[in-house]
Design an enzyme around this catalytic site. Sequence first.
Site, PDB file in Angstrom:
ATOM      1  N   THR A  49       0.846  -1.201   0.000  1.00  0.00           N
ATOM      2  CA  THR A  49       0.000   0.000   0.000  1.00  0.00           C
ATOM      3  C   THR A  49       0.880   1.249   0.000  1.00  0.00           C
ATOM      4  OG1 THR A  49      -1.668  -1.215   1.265  1.00  0.00           O
ATOM      5  CG2 THR A  49      -1.888   1.173   1.178  1.00  0.00           C
ATOM      6  N   ARG A  76       3.963 -10.867   7.967  1.00  0.00           N
ATOM      7  CA  ARG A  76       2.938 -11.310   8.910  1.00  0.00           C
ATOM      8  C   ARG A  76       2.879 -10.407  10.138  1.00  0.00           C
ATOM      9  NH1 ARG A  76       2.135 -17.759   9.759  1.00  0.00           N
ATOM     10  NH2 ARG A  76       1.509 -18.320   7.634  1.00  0.00           N
ATOM     11  N   LYS A 289     -43.883 -21.065 -10.118  1.00  0.00           N
ATOM     12  CA  LYS A 289     -44.770 -20.055  -9.551  1.00  0.00           C
ATOM     13  C   LYS A 289     -44.798 -20.275  -8.042  1.00  0.00           C
ATOM     14  CE  LYS A 289     -47.842 -16.744 -10.518  1.00  0.00           C
ATOM     15  NZ  LYS A 289     -49.040 -17.095 -11.300  1.00  0.00           N
ATOM     16  N   ARG A 534     -36.016 -40.266   0.154  1.00  0.00           N
ATOM     17  CA  ARG A 534     -37.158 -39.366   0.046  1.00  0.00           C
ATOM     18  C   ARG A 534     -36.675 -37.940  -0.212  1.00  0.00           C
ATOM     19  NH1 ARG A 534     -39.310 -38.609   6.325  1.00  0.00           N
ATOM     20  NH2 ARG A 534     -37.935 -36.848   6.821  1.00  0.00           N
ATOM     21  N   HIS A 538     -39.613 -28.442   2.539  1.00  0.00           N
ATOM     22  CA  HIS A 538     -40.517 -27.591   3.306  1.00  0.00           C
ATOM     23  C   HIS A 538     -40.166 -26.119   3.156  1.00  0.00           C
ATOM     24  CE1 HIS A 538     -40.981 -31.501   5.498  1.00  0.00           C
ATOM     25  NE2 HIS A 538     -42.233 -31.162   5.306  1.00  0.00           N
TER      26      HIS A 538
END
Length: 538
Positions: A49, A76, A289, A534, A538
């Site tokens: 930077t 670091r 929908k 299955r 929900h």
Amino acid sequence: MAVASKNIPAPDLVQVRRALLSVSDKTGLVDFARALAGAGVELVSTGGTAKAIADAGIAVRDVCELTGFPEIMDGRVKTLHPSVHGALLGVRDDPDHAAAMRTHRIEPIDLVVVNLYPFEEVRASGAAYAAVVENIDIGGPAMVRASAKNHAYVAIVTDPEDYSAVLNALEMNTGSLSLDFRKKLAAKAFARTAAYDAAISGWFADELAIEHPAWRAFGGKLENVMRYGENPHQSAGFYVTGEKRPGVATARQLQGKQLSYNNINDTDAAFELVGEFDAARIAAVAIIKHANPCGVAEGASLKDAYLKALACDPVSAFGGIVALNRKLDAAAAQEIVKTFTEVIIAPEADEAAVEIVAAKKNLRLLVTGGLPDPRAAATLVKSVAGGLLVQGRDNAAVDDLDLKVVTKRAPSEAEMADLKFAFRVAKHVKSNAIVYVKDGATVGIGAGQMSRVDSSRIAASKARDAAEAAGLPEPLTKGSVVASDAFFPFADGLMAAIEAGATAVIQPGGSMNDADVIAAADQHGIAMVFTGVRHFRH
């Protein structure tokens, strides 16, 4: 033990004399630094930077001048020093803090500009374990949190998008920032570090195959503020998590007005469903929908698939979402725009199709660059009062299951193809789910009922309505196959499907009454296949 407060009131305005800049994302950095320097702010920076600022001809001090200690360990350790954190955490109106700062020659810092190592991006890229760990920022979050805690005196900026707002505020207040502004920056900063740490902890849980960590955090970035939620009196926002899965969150919107809360929910459901169909094998279209499919079909072309899907329930398709598994072409686009549609989502769209859709200015067109992998694992979250329900994605695919014929009659080859199709769709229908399919297209869908019998009857009723609208002598459920997302607890649900004209059934099995259901199927010459899996939804 909690630390007692000295109740020292925070000043309203704090003059910005010194700023510390240390950023990974250097977007807008040079212009921002130049504007700060032009306003008389001394700049202090680190590593890359500092180099970017200096290379632009802007005066900048290296943080080593403040600490008297060089960067070590590959960078670091550079800002983890009392001269930095004392400058950030010191309560300047506290005599003891002020004395400590004078004694240790700690120069106050009024503005901190930090964005963090790109951990989320590196993780999403599939980088090796060591590379991901190396992109866990330590000094950055420490400075962000210190500055945010001491927002009474320090302003913390974590997002390049806020640079212009900071400069405007400095100009309005002749080089100072208000307490209210500093509070808002601090709130955003804590949210950023929280999301960052959530991404890190989530990655570790995935890497170590820890299904249920003792503490679980989830984070996301605000993408859009919605006009409202499911209903106009509910507020809503759309947050993205950084997951690279093709879909509504990662799509590019080519045209149309902003997506609503319900649009996003329904479009996600549509594209996840159409992702079940291999685009290399055949074209497929799903019409959704209210998060439930009202028509799904395969075809030789997208146009063919769309027309077959639309025929399942043309009434419900009005105002729906259309998802395609291949590049949207002109022929398909021309058919889709004949019916009022809210959203079209596809992996790609050709120029002719884009022009056709453009004639409907409010119709949203999204392109994703690919299809979601139905087999991919992921974590799904649902809120409940006082908690979160967390589970893995339902990534079971019917083509991978060990299907077992349990009746005297086995399904024909054509029936088996339709049974697999029906079970793919049932996976994406709200429970209790019943799906009738014939010739690679849904012909009746029953969703979200408290009774599986009712779902069977509703699906058959819709099929009769569709047949009547199309001028057909009988519903297409005659000679169809049917899928159930869960087992039939009694034979009555099966009988409703048989009455509708189904000739073969696919279901998970596992009921105490499986023998009775199988006997009923045999009595009526129906073929039945158990999946052993299955698909409650929900």
